[in-house]
Design an enzyme around this catalytic site. Structure first.
Site, PDB file in Angstrom:
ATOM      1  N   SER A 134      54.467 -52.634 -88.113  1.00 43.20           N
ATOM      2  CA  SER A 134      54.037 -53.365 -86.928  1.00 43.20           C
ATOM      3  C   SER A 134      54.186 -54.858 -87.208  1.00 43.20           C
ATOM      4  O   SER A 134      55.247 -55.322 -87.612  1.00 43.20           O
ATOM      5  CB  SER A 134      52.588 -52.982 -86.601  1.00 43.20           C
ATOM      6  OG  SER A 134      52.069 -53.707 -85.521  1.00 43.20           O
ATOM      7  N   TYR A 149      55.635 -58.860 -76.957  1.00 40.19           N
ATOM      8  CA  TYR A 149      55.915 -58.373 -78.310  1.00 40.19           C
ATOM      9  C   TYR A 149      54.637 -57.871 -78.972  1.00 40.19           C
ATOM     10  O   TYR A 149      54.625 -56.784 -79.568  1.00 40.19           O
ATOM     11  CB  TYR A 149      56.550 -59.489 -79.151  1.00 40.19           C
ATOM     12  CG  TYR A 149      56.698 -59.134 -80.609  1.00 40.19           C
ATOM     13  CD1 TYR A 149      57.693 -58.255 -81.026  1.00 40.19           C
ATOM     14  CD2 TYR A 149      55.828 -59.652 -81.577  1.00 40.19           C
ATOM     15  CE1 TYR A 149      57.825 -57.917 -82.365  1.00 40.19           C
ATOM     16  CE2 TYR A 149      55.962 -59.317 -82.911  1.00 40.19           C
ATOM     17  CZ  TYR A 149      56.965 -58.451 -83.295  1.00 40.19           C
ATOM     18  OH  TYR A 149      57.090 -58.106 -84.618  1.00 40.19           O
ATOM     19  N   LYS A 153      53.350 -54.047 -80.465  1.00 40.51           N
ATOM     20  CA  LYS A 153      52.808 -53.814 -81.799  1.00 40.51           C
ATOM     21  C   LYS A 153      51.364 -53.320 -81.741  1.00 40.51           C
ATOM     22  O   LYS A 153      50.937 -52.541 -82.603  1.00 40.51           O
ATOM     23  CB  LYS A 153      52.931 -55.079 -82.641  1.00 40.51           C
ATOM     24  CG  LYS A 153      54.379 -55.501 -82.892  1.00 40.51           C
ATOM     25  CD  LYS A 153      55.195 -54.364 -83.534  1.00 40.51           C
ATOM     26  CE  LYS A 153      56.599 -54.780 -83.890  1.00 40.51           C
ATOM     27  NZ  LYS A 153      57.354 -53.697 -84.558  1.00 40.51           N
TER      28      LYS A 153
END
Length: 277
Positions: A134, A149, A153
């Protein structure tokens, strides 16, 4: 130590390529995937213990073909490393639906495709280790321009926590890796996408973009070779963390987030507690 077989995505650069180099040096088998087999072979070369695979991670049949080819060549898979992914730097408002969905397709659904195809083999053999790489952005999201983004994650963190509980009865270990800033090509244009239609109003996002592309890029504190070496050590041990914060900067940000949450809970405890019957 018995030879292990690793299945690694995003292996033509960054962490993935370093995994290949270190694992082949120690004598393990590596099935390495990339969007381009030519790029992978150019970067990693050839080796009897290396199986290069051209894979579209967003196509589950392509992933299945790669996993099956790994089993056919090496007989088993011991460690899965979901490493493939790319950054997306843009304000939540200015990123289009298509740009947002594509980031989720690769970073989230690509990893899930690999997990679905690899788990039947890991369950059958009663062992294995899954590393989902991650980012500290999957735990601390306070970075202007990285909202989408970070969301991908954070999603990886969520399914990894559940996966760890589901896989444990089958002897399978699961580790979520949250790196800080490592000196890879992640901040290069090849790995960091930006909005097609940027909005001038978001000065904080443009400054974040400038800082990441010019000031941080090439000056990251983390040594990727050392990061990969530590992950390999964990795969060789009996115990494994669920959360692996990689890098002192990642640890610092995680501790700040934990302190923030603790303070928020205490500040608003009366409101939280006022909702019970």
């Amino acid at each position: 130590m018995a030879t292990k077989t690793w299945f690694i995505t995003g292996a033509s650069q960054g962490f993935g390529l370093i995994f290949i180099e270190q694992l082949l040096q120690k004598g393990d088998n590596v099935a390495a995937t990339s969007r381009s087999l030519a790029s992978l072979e150019k970067a990693a070369g050839t080796h009897p213990n290396l199986l290069g695979l051209e894979v579209n991670l967003t196509d589950e049949q392509s992933v299945k073909t790669a996993v099956d080819a790994t089993i056919a060549k090496f007989g088993r898979i011991d460690v899965v490393v979901n490493n493939a992914g790319y950054g997306l730097l843009g304000a939540v408002e200015e990123l289009s639906d298509a740009e947002t969905r594509q980031n989720f397709e690769v970073n989230v659904y690509g990893s899930l495709n690999v997990i679905r195809q690899a788990l039947p083999y890991l369950r059958e053999q009663g062992s294995g280790h899954i590393f989902n790489i991650s980012s500290i952005g999957g735990f601390f999201g306070g970075f202007p321009g990285f909202g989408i983004y970070c969301a991908t994650k954070f999603a990886m963190a969520g399914f990894t926590e559940a996966l760890a509980e589901e896989a444990k009865p089958f002897g399978i270990k699961t580790t979520l890796v949250l790196p800080g800033y490592f000196r890879t090509n992640f901040l290069e244009s090849s790995s960091l996408a930006t909005p097609k239609n940027a909005l001038d109003a978001y000065s904080s996002v443009r400054e974040s973009q400038r800082m990441h592309e010019i000031e941080i890029n090439g000056n990251q504190p983390g040594d990727p070779a050392k990061g990969v070496a530590e992950m390999i050590k964990i795969a060789e041990g009996d115990a494994a963390p669920l959360y692996l914060f990689l890098g002192t900067d990642a640890v610092d940000m995680a501790e700040k987030k934990l302190e923030l949450i603790k303070n928020e809970i205490e500040t608003w405890r009366s409101v939280s507690s006022a909702t019970n019957f």
